[in-house]
Design a protein around this motif. Structure first.
Motif, PDB file in Angstrom:
ATOM      1  N   THR A  93       0.990  -1.188  -0.091  1.00 51.60           N
ATOM      2  CA  THR A  93       0.439   0.076  -0.298  1.00 51.60           C
ATOM      3  C   THR A  93       0.663   1.386   0.006  1.00 51.60           C
ATOM      4  O   THR A  93       1.991   1.051   1.029  1.00 51.60           O
ATOM      5  N   HIS A 103       2.489   1.882  -2.726  1.00 53.27           N
ATOM      6  CA  HIS A 103       4.178   1.537  -3.509  1.00 53.27           C
ATOM      7  C   HIS A 103       2.765   2.061  -4.585  1.00 53.27           C
ATOM      8  O   HIS A 103       2.029   1.405  -4.798  1.00 53.27           O
ATOM      9  N   ARG A 104       4.487   3.119  -5.883  1.00 55.50           N
ATOM     10  CA  ARG A 104       3.487   3.077  -6.804  1.00 55.50           C
ATOM     11  C   ARG A 104       4.595   2.609  -7.515  1.00 55.50           C
ATOM     12  O   ARG A 104       5.632   3.177  -7.958  1.00 55.50           O
ATOM     13  N   ARG A 119       6.734   1.755 -10.878  1.00 54.37           N
ATOM     14  CA  ARG A 119       6.900   2.123 -12.656  1.00 54.37           C
ATOM     15  C   ARG A 119       6.240   1.203 -12.953  1.00 54.37           C
ATOM     16  O   ARG A 119       5.270   1.925 -14.486  1.00 54.37           O
ATOM     17  N   PRO A 128      -3.895   3.430 -13.897  1.00 56.30           N
ATOM     18  CA  PRO A 128      -2.559   4.483 -13.928  1.00 56.30           C
ATOM     19  C   PRO A 128      -1.502   4.113 -14.006  1.00 56.30           C
ATOM     20  O   PRO A 128      -0.728   5.156 -13.789  1.00 56.30           O
ATOM     21  N   VAL A 129      -0.615   2.841 -14.250  1.00 55.70           N
ATOM     22  CA  VAL A 129       0.093   2.067 -14.286  1.00 55.70           C
ATOM     23  C   VAL A 129       0.502   1.661 -15.566  1.00 55.70           C
ATOM     24  O   VAL A 129      -0.726   0.657 -15.598  1.00 55.70           O
ATOM     25  N   LEU A 177      -1.917  -1.593  -3.937  1.00 54.05           N
ATOM     26  CA  LEU A 177      -1.503  -1.139  -5.198  1.00 54.05           C
ATOM     27  C   LEU A 177      -1.964  -0.333  -5.293  1.00 54.05           C
ATOM     28  O   LEU A 177      -1.598   1.303  -6.171  1.00 54.05           O
ATOM     29  N   GLY A 178      -4.043  -0.159  -4.935  1.00 56.67           N
ATOM     30  CA  GLY A 178      -4.482   1.694  -5.526  1.00 56.67           C
ATOM     31  C   GLY A 178      -4.296   1.765  -6.697  1.00 56.67           C
ATOM     32  O   GLY A 178      -5.004   2.389  -7.013  1.00 56.67           O
ATOM     33  N   LEU A 179      -4.809   0.308  -7.326  1.00 51.85           N
ATOM     34  CA  LEU A 179      -4.882   0.177  -9.541  1.00 51.85           C
ATOM     35  C   LEU A 179      -6.177   0.552  -9.309  1.00 51.85           C
ATOM     36  O   LEU A 179      -7.098   0.346 -10.495  1.00 51.85           O
TER      37      LEU A 179
END
Length: 364
Positions: A48, A50-51, A53, A80-81, A172-174
């Motif tokens: 949680t 961590h964004r 690459r 988003p990634v 990861l909040g995706l």
């Protein structure tokens, strides 16, 4: 040949299903709950904030192939990634990336090599795999390992694969809307589908039995009206091959509608069989390929017929439509995901029923 009387006889089904494959197929909801708990214990929640690459989804044989397709389609181009689907860990992998992999085969040497490369390069690795074998050893102490807690036959481990991937996406909040940590909504939807598809229900009350009867003695065409449904369609083709020995074609309706010979076969089939044809006077007919049966799968909110018309330029009124809006109402949070897992489970159980009714599934 299909023995359709079997599908109306729970005792006969139980006598044939000595390996308990139907019972295993009904554990989809339990697999999701156990995998969600395992993901929590493996520390996936620590990701949680961590964004990355990039998120790399490793595409391996079996349920992994469907899981990567469903997970990638769920986020789509609005992710988003970057979401990368690959057969092996890319050479550019590094400490800013996250690698997610699932396997039911603990000796998958190529996956073991991929895990070794990913952890050596410092990437975060989430691994859904048996605790023993080269794959688990490759990530020992460095990968977040989620072990299977509910044993199932080959091909029925998709719920576990999806649950681990979704737990990673959640951390990861995706996802565009919160998903409960226990994934109760998904598990509840799968439990309800298992109840509908239980052997004691007559075919007209059992969507999996009904679908099995419709696909019997046909060449199934499983076309998704959206990207997520197309991923489920590919899973359906795999399930039919695994459990019923049936060859099916799967894809997205826009692409499949360009297969002109298949479209002509569909149009011929829609006119109906010749009621005056005598199979004994025309023995050559026995060598003809089974007629095609189109099944449209949909996970979105719009009517599949309208979507097909808009995307393919025409419709097929004779198609079977699997669009579970009665089971997952329009406007429900994560409706597309819930419909996707429900349809995948329905296709699994339909394939098992078809395999049992044709004696393709051998006794244990």
């Amino acid at each position: 040949m299909l023995d359709d009387t079997l599908l109306a006889d729970p005792r006969a089904l139980a006598a044939l299903d000595t390996a308990g494959i139907l019972r295993s197929a009904a554990t989809a909801g339990a697999q999701v709950r156990s995998a969600a708990q395992g993901a929590d214990e493996a520390g996936i929640g620590d990701l949680t904030g961590h964004r990355p690459r990039a998120v790399v989804l490793l595409h391996r044989p079996g349920a992994s192939a469907t899981a990567t397709g469903v997970l990638a389609a769920l986020l789509g181009p609005a992710a988003p990634v970057p979401i990368v689907v690959a057969d092996a860990t890319p050479s550019w992998i590094g400490p800013l990336d996250v690698v997610v992999a699932h396997t039911a085969e603990p000796t998958d040497a190529e996956l073991a090599d991929s895990v070794v490369l990913a952890v050596r390069r410092g990437a975060e690795v989430v691994l859904s795999a048996p605790a023993e074998g080269p794959v688990a050893s490759a990530g020992a102490g460095r990968a977040r390992l989620v072990e299977p807690r509910i044993p199932v036959p080959p091909g029925l481990d998709l719920p576990r694969a999806l649950a681990v991937g979704l737990a990673t996406f959640r951390a990861l909040g995706l996802l565009d809307a919160p998903l409960d940590p226990g994934m109760d909504a998904i598990a509840d939807a799968l439990d309800a589908e298992a109840e509908r598809n239980q052997p004691g229900h007559e075919p007209f009350m059992n969507p999996a039995k009904s679908l099995a009867l419709r696909l019997a003695d046909h060449t199934p065409l499983l076309w998704g009206t959206d990207r997520l449904a197309a991923a489920v369609a590919h899973h359906g083709a795999s399930a039919l091959a695994t459990h019923a020995g049936v060859v099916a074609r799967a894809g997205e309706v826009t692409e499949e509608a360009t297969a002109t010979a298949l479209v002509r076969a569909l149009d011929r089939g829609a006119t109906g069989a010749d009621i005056f044809r005598d199979p004994f006077a025309d023995p050559d007919g026995a060598t003809e390929a089974p007629p095609v049966r189109l099944v449209l799968l949909a996970t979105g909110e719009d009517d599949p017929g309208q979507v097909t018309l808009r995307r393919a330029g025409r419709g097929w009124p004779s198609a079977d439509v699997q669009h579970p809006v009665d089971e997952v109402a329009r406007g429900t949070r994560h409706a597309a995901l819930l419909r996707a897992v429900l349809l995948a489970s329905r296709l699994d159980v339909a394939a098992v029923y078809l395999g049992l009714a044709t004696r393709t599934i051998e006794p244990a």
